[in-house]
Write an enzyme that holds these catalytic residues in place. Structure first.
Site, short mmCIF file in Angstrom:
data_model
loop_
_atom_site.label_atom_id
_atom_site.label_comp_id
_atom_site.label_asym_id
_atom_site.label_seq_id
_atom_site.Cartn_x
_atom_site.Cartn_y
_atom_site.Cartn_z
N TYR A 1 0.83 -1.21 0.00
CA TYR A 1 0.00 0.00 0.00
C TYR A 1 0.86 1.26 0.00
O TYR A 1 1.85 1.34 0.72
CB TYR A 1 -0.93 0.04 1.24
CG TYR A 1 -1.80 1.27 1.18
CD1 TYR A 1 -2.91 1.29 0.35
CD2 TYR A 1 -1.44 2.43 1.86
CE1 TYR A 1 -3.67 2.44 0.22
CE2 TYR A 1 -2.20 3.58 1.74
CZ TYR A 1 -3.31 3.58 0.93
OH TYR A 1 -4.05 4.72 0.79
N TRP B 1 1.16 5.58 -1.96
CA TRP B 1 0.87 6.46 -3.07
C TRP B 1 1.88 6.40 -4.19
O TRP B 1 1.64 6.93 -5.27
CB TRP B 1 0.73 7.90 -2.56
CG TRP B 1 -0.67 8.25 -2.22
CD1 TRP B 1 -1.54 7.52 -1.47
CD2 TRP B 1 -1.38 9.44 -2.62
NE1 TRP B 1 -2.75 8.17 -1.37
CE2 TRP B 1 -2.67 9.36 -2.06
CE3 TRP B 1 -1.05 10.55 -3.37
CZ2 TRP B 1 -3.63 10.36 -2.25
CZ3 TRP B 1 -1.99 11.54 -3.56
CH2 TRP B 1 -3.27 11.43 -3.01
N1 LIG Z 1 -0.99 18.89 1.54
C1 LIG Z 1 -1.46 17.63 1.54
N2 LIG Z 1 -2.70 17.36 1.04
C2 LIG Z 1 -3.18 16.09 1.05
C3 LIG Z 1 -2.42 15.01 1.54
C4 LIG Z 1 -1.11 15.32 2.08
O1 LIG Z 1 -0.39 14.43 2.56
N3 LIG Z 1 -0.68 16.63 2.06
N4 LIG Z 1 -2.92 13.72 1.52
C5 LIG Z 1 -4.05 13.43 0.63
C6 LIG Z 1 -4.73 12.19 1.05
S1 LIG Z 1 -3.93 10.71 0.84
C7 LIG Z 1 -5.99 12.16 1.56
S2 LIG Z 1 -6.75 10.66 1.90
C8 LIG Z 1 -6.72 13.39 1.81
C9 LIG Z 1 -7.40 13.34 3.19
O2 LIG Z 1 -8.31 14.36 3.32
P1 LIG Z 1 -9.03 14.61 4.72
O3 LIG Z 1 -9.35 13.33 5.36
O4 LIG Z 1 -10.16 15.52 4.45
O5 LIG Z 1 -7.86 15.41 5.47
P2 LIG Z 1 -7.41 15.55 6.99
O6 LIG Z 1 -6.33 16.56 6.97
O7 LIG Z 1 -7.09 14.22 7.58
O8 LIG Z 1 -8.69 16.08 7.77
C10 LIG Z 1 -9.28 17.32 7.46
C11 LIG Z 1 -9.90 17.93 8.68
O9 LIG Z 1 -10.89 17.09 9.24
C12 LIG Z 1 -11.11 17.51 10.57
N5 LIG Z 1 -11.58 16.38 11.38
C13 LIG Z 1 -10.85 15.32 11.83
N6 LIG Z 1 -11.62 14.49 12.56
C14 LIG Z 1 -12.86 15.03 12.58
C15 LIG Z 1 -14.11 14.64 13.16
O10 LIG Z 1 -14.24 13.61 13.85
N7 LIG Z 1 -15.18 15.45 12.93
C16 LIG Z 1 -15.09 16.58 12.19
N8 LIG Z 1 -16.20 17.28 11.99
N9 LIG Z 1 -13.94 16.98 11.64
C17 LIG Z 1 -12.84 16.22 11.83
C18 LIG Z 1 -9.77 18.01 11.08
O11 LIG Z 1 -9.95 19.25 11.73
C19 LIG Z 1 -8.92 18.11 9.83
O12 LIG Z 1 -8.23 19.33 9.68
O13 LIG Z 1 -5.86 14.52 1.78
C20 LIG Z 1 -5.06 14.56 0.59
N10 LIG Z 1 -4.42 15.87 0.53
N1 LIG Z 2 -2.34 8.95 11.91
C1 LIG Z 2 -2.68 8.96 10.62
N2 LIG Z 2 -2.09 8.13 9.75
C2 LIG Z 2 -2.42 8.15 8.45
C3 LIG Z 2 -3.41 9.05 7.98
C4 LIG Z 2 -4.04 9.91 8.92
O1 LIG Z 2 -4.93 10.71 8.59
N3 LIG Z 2 -3.64 9.85 10.22
N4 LIG Z 2 -3.73 9.06 6.65
C5 LIG Z 2 -3.55 7.83 5.91
C6 LIG Z 2 -3.71 8.03 4.48
S1 LIG Z 2 -5.19 8.74 4.00
C7 LIG Z 2 -2.81 7.62 3.56
S2 LIG Z 2 -3.23 7.69 1.90
C8 LIG Z 2 -1.51 7.05 3.96
C9 LIG Z 2 -0.35 7.45 3.04
O2 LIG Z 2 0.71 6.58 3.22
P1 LIG Z 2 1.77 6.30 2.06
O3 LIG Z 2 1.13 6.40 0.71
O4 LIG Z 2 2.47 5.03 2.38
O5 LIG Z 2 2.76 7.53 2.25
P2 LIG Z 2 3.84 8.14 1.25
O6 LIG Z 2 4.79 8.92 2.11
O7 LIG Z 2 3.20 8.88 0.15
O8 LIG Z 2 4.57 6.83 0.72
C10 LIG Z 2 4.91 6.65 -0.60
C11 LIG Z 2 6.36 6.16 -0.65
O9 LIG Z 2 6.69 5.82 -1.99
C12 LIG Z 2 8.00 6.27 -2.28
N5 LIG Z 2 8.11 6.44 -3.73
C13 LIG Z 2 7.78 7.52 -4.47
N6 LIG Z 2 8.01 7.28 -5.77
C14 LIG Z 2 8.48 6.02 -5.86
C15 LIG Z 2 8.91 5.21 -6.94
O10 LIG Z 2 8.87 5.58 -8.11
N7 LIG Z 2 9.34 3.95 -6.64
C16 LIG Z 2 9.39 3.48 -5.36
N8 LIG Z 2 9.83 2.25 -5.17
N9 LIG Z 2 9.02 4.25 -4.32
C17 LIG Z 2 8.56 5.49 -4.57
C18 LIG Z 2 8.15 7.55 -1.52
O11 LIG Z 2 9.51 7.86 -1.30
C19 LIG Z 2 7.35 7.25 -0.24
O12 LIG Z 2 8.18 6.79 0.77
O13 LIG Z 2 -1.21 7.44 5.31
C20 LIG Z 2 -2.25 7.08 6.21
N10 LIG Z 2 -1.81 7.31 7.57
MO LIG Z 3 -5.11 9.03 1.65
#
Ligand SMILES: Nc1nc2c(c(=O)[nH]1)N[C@H]1C(S)=C(S)[C@@H](COP(=O)(O)OP(=O)(O)OC[C@H]3O[C@@H](n4cnc5c(=O)[nH]c(N)nc54)[C@H](O)[C@@H]3O)O[C@H]1N2
Ligand SMILES: Nc1nc2c(c(=O)[nH]1)N[C@H]1C(S)=C(S)[C@@H](COP(=O)(O)OP(=O)(O)OC[C@H]3O[C@@H](n4cnc5c(=O)[nH]c(N)nc54)[C@H](O)[C@@H]3O)O[C@H]1N2
Ligand SMILES: [Mo]
Length: 764
Positions: A108, A110
């Protein structure tokens, strides 16, 4: 000066000036109306001292330490041939001795933008071509909803793939309730490659209508006039149920809609009325649970009927214990208001969660290498990884059935970072010591690479050609190789091709095409699909030279469920009744009564109303980081600009800070029974009193159970959302914080581990 070549990342499209093989300067894509600052990090990421520079074996693994040294050891530099021979040999050995399912290849993560070199797709294609492996289903982003919502709505479209368009909202909506807000921060990113950032444009559609930010943090909705209801985390379901009950009590529910389009309103209404459990779900009931005054709840409820209402919730709400419930409850409220399928009304999950939600349905055609079917037929729900490793043969419930964990002997990861994404990392670390061999392809020294036995250096997108973009955005993007691979890095594609050759059949992985062959093939398919839609794309040479091809927006404005509303027979939903299910009897029998058959308030165990809050009185939220994509930019100067003493900021309310004698800039220890980490205090005047917020993304840098740095996943709980969805429950976590009074142990994660060269032992 040479022409500026185009490249793409999840956090933005850009052009680069390359001089003498070096990346000199980058500038945003000319058609991005509002580029993210994040692209600035690229030159640093490319040449970072944290790049994995050569193939490596972990020293203890070579000596047969059984995994004990994973995460602590130094590494031994080897040549590519030896590394590939051993990797192929380990795969063959484990398949032969323990079966295909003993290889864990879910991988798993990105990975990178660009479809051809998408590491997670390539590793699965490779493993499936030679017998298969144990895979992961669903995702961390919205796993609970992804598994559960189709059961009651018949589709995953509502979870962000096709939401009612921004134009429709701008034109028709009166009231927009934003659960979790609509932060600009998350809109920096789009999986596959952000090309046109449109958060500002989305917000402009909302100006002038009544906008309510229902979130622990006021900052979740910024830059436009909005009311703020500071809610306790994980209690949205209680609020939504109370809004629903108050509408019904006032006799303002849309009976005609409920009759025609939903199934099971009566038992749901009986629960709300308290007939099934003796508690009526009124505003007075919800007020002490969610911390919002009953009068406010009642007034909000009574303001909704008769108005066009859009109910929006971001994905964070469901990354929690019983995260299935707030989404189901919100869809039910939309049904009770009769709003589903109306222009600008209804509900949508994810408007607040990534770029381009509410865009027209471009359906930009993007094709990577086919992954194929997994002959091993072994899967786990994505976030059950540590449970699986710690409990081979153990049983668990998922989507109404009992399953058994496989016995994993080899972990193979490419394109993800479980020591970023998983919860309770100290537990994951113990779990990662179980298998015989751990293989990781990485560009950078993540904590996952540090916990591997074989580390293979991968190129970044800048070091190879590719094709990228997102189905939600209007550009197909030509990603031109900018520089030669750094150090000994190789493309994942080439690594897997060489492994396939060692396993006896190179073409089974490559499909007989090379990099440019696959890119041309992907573009050819896009040309054909667009031709069927009556759109002529430029020929490949012109596309490649120009850097992009534009996909026109369809003429119609998209409204989710409008077809179902127009003709519920012709557009029956893929649910048992063909309608929106507000009650499902099978849920009760399948779970032997552990789950009710309708949306319900279920105790999330770790929340501000729990007994545990006596000891750990603060709810920790772990949002996505503003200056990073997950863990990907750690170690860069760009990210360091937001740090102090190598630590991330933790947001804390004025009251919580005052009560603990904490002032802005203090270094804090954040702790609970699972672990501890560190961060500097950023006092936030517009945060729920009992909430602290520490973004994800800091590299795990353990010292016993303490993280030297700011990784909140040493604190989060490793438990499924519920037996229904088994999504991660990262947002259900209680902690305490205190000013750190002893000196901070310095963070080590900005340096690579020690690497020795054979024959030159002892040298770094
Ligand atoms: N810059 C940046 N942008 C990203 C990402 C990143 O790593 N960096 N990751 C991307 C990914 S993989 C994903 S899945 C999306 C996730 O997108 P989201 O899940 O929407 O993002 P979060 O920042 O986890 O949460 C947004 C807000 O939800 C609020 N929140 C948390 N828990 C609760 C709750 O129980 N109730 C209510 N009402 N609000 C709550 C918090 O205040 C938080 O600031 O973002 C994407 N966008
Ligand atoms: N506590 C908490 N934990 C969370 C979340 C949260 O809201 N709260 N959000 C969750 C969510 S929504 C998500 S999506 C996950 C994200 O979790 P991940 O998707 O596992 O996070 P990334 O740091 O994007 O990991 C991608 C990795 O791929 C590597 N990579 C990039 N390009 C390449 C390539 O071409 N080849 C190879 N081999 N590697 C490469 C990067 O260096 C990086 O280390 O985290 C989750 N974890
Ligand atoms: Mo995510």
């Amino acid at each position: 000066m040479s022409r500026l070549r185009l490249s793409v990342s999840h956090w933005g499209t850009f052009r680069a000036e390359v001089v003498d093989g070096e990346l000199r300067r980058i500038e945003p894509f000319e058609h991005d109306p509002d580029p993210s600052d994040l692209i600035r990090v690229w030159p640093e990421m490319l040449t970072s001292p944290l790049r994995v520079s050569a193939p490596l074996f972990r020293a203890g693994w070579l000596e047969g330490d059984g995994g004990a040294g994973r995460g602590e050891d130094h590494f031994v530099r080897v040549g590519w041939d030896e590394a590939l021979d051993r990797t192929a040999g380990e795969l063959a050995r484990v398949r032969r001795d323990h079966g295909d399912a003993a290889i864990f290849g879910g991988s798993y993560g990105w990975s990178s933008a660009g479809r051809i070199h998408h590491a997670r797709s390539l590793i699965r294609r490779f493993l499936y071509a030679f017998g298969g492996s144990t895979d992961q289903v669903m995702n961390y982003s919205y796993g609970a909803a992804q598994a559960f919502i189709p059961r009651v709505l018949g589709t995953t479209a509502a979870i962000g793939s096709h939401l009612t368009s921004a134009e429709s909202i701008g034109e028709h909506c009166d009231i927009f309730l934003a659960f979790g807000g609509l932060p600009a921060r998350t809109w920096a990113v789009q999986s596959g490659g952000a090309s046109a950032h449109v958060h500002g444009r989305f917000l402009s559609q909302l100006s002038g209508l009544r906008l309510v930010n229902i979130s622990p943090s006021k900052a979740d909705l910024d830059g436009v006039e909005a009311e703020w209801l500071p809610i306790r985390p994980n209690t949205d379901t209680a609020l939504i149920l109370a809004l629903t009950r108050e509408v019904i009590r006032a006799g303002r529910h849309d009976r005609a809609f409920l009759d025609r389009y939903t199934e099971g309103f009566a038992p749901f209404a009986a629960y709300l009325a308290g007939e099934s459990d003796g508690t009526e779900k009124t505003a007075d009931w919800a007020a002490p649970i969610c911390g919002i005054p009953a009068g406010t709840i009642r007034a909000l409820a009574l303001s909704l009927p008769g108005r066009r209402v859009m109910l929006s919730a971001n994905w964070a709400l469901q990354r929690a214990r019983h995260g299935e419930q707030p989404f189901w409850a919100l869809a039910a409220l939309a049904a009770v208001l009769g709003q589903i399928g109306l222009p600008g009304g209804g509900f949508g999950f994810g408007y607040g969660s990534s770029n381009a939600q509410g865009n027209p349905r471009y359906g930009t055609p993007l094709h990577g290498l086919p992954i194929g079917a997994n002959p091993a037929r072994s899967v786990i729900p994505v976030a059950r990884v540590a449970d699986m490793l710690l409990d081979p043969g153990g049983s668990y419930r998922f989507m109404g059935r009992t399953h058994t964990y496989p016995d994993i002997r080899l972990i193979y990861w490419a394109g993800g970072n479980p020591f970023h994404h998983h919860q309770d990392l100290n537990r994951l670390r113990a779990a990662f010591r179980r298998p015989e061999t751990v293989i990781v392809h990485e560009c950078h020294w993540t904590a996952t690479a540090r916990h591997a036995d074989i580390v293979l250096p991968a190129t970044t997108t800048l070091e190879r050609n590719d094709i990228g973009g997102s189905s939600r955005e209007p550009y197909l993007l030509a990603m031109e190789k900018l520089v030669e691979p750094q150090g000994e890095a190789r493309n994942d594609f080439d690594i897997f091709a060489d492994l396939a050759e060692r396993l006896g059949d190179r073409a089974r992985f490559t499909g007989g095409r090379d990099e440019m062959g696959w890119i041309r093939h992907a573009y050819g398919r896009a040309v054909q699909e667009m031709a069927e839609r009556g759109v002529t794309l430029p020929d490949f040479e012109r596309f490649w030279e120009r850097g992009y091809a534009e996909i026109p927006a369809p003429p119609e404005t998209y409204v989710m469920f409008s077809d179902y509303r127009a003709d519920p027979e012709a557009h029956r939903l893929n649910t048992p009744s063909g309608r929106i299910e507000l009650f499902q009897k099978d849920l009760i029998s399948e779970t032997e009564g552990r789950q009710p058959g309708h949306p319900a308030w279920l105790d999330p165990e770790e929340w501000l109303g729990a007994p545990l809050a006596q000891r750990y009185p603060l709810h920790l939220l772990t949002p996505q980081p503003a200056r990073k994509l997950h863990g990907q930019m750690e170690g860069s100067g760009y990210v360091a600009e937001g740090k102090r003493d190598g630590l991330e900021p933790i947001r804390i309310s004025e009251r919580a800070a005052r009560d603990r004698g904490i002032v802005e800039g203090d270094i804090l220890r954040i702790f609970n029974d699972r672990g501890a980490c560190h961060a500097w205090a950023q006092v936030d005047p517009a945060l729920h009193d009992d909430v602290v917020m520490l973004a994800t993304g800091s590299a795990y840098d353990p010292d016993g159970r303490e993280d030297r740095g700011s990784n909140p996943n040493v604190l989060t709980r490793d438990i499924g959302s519920s037996e229904l969805g088994q999504g991660c429950a990262a947002q259900s976590c209680l902690v305490e914080v205190a000013r750190l009074d002893q000196p901070l142990r310095p963070v080590r994660s900005h340096r690579p581990p020690r690497i020795v060269t054979p024959g030159d032992m002892g040298q770094e």
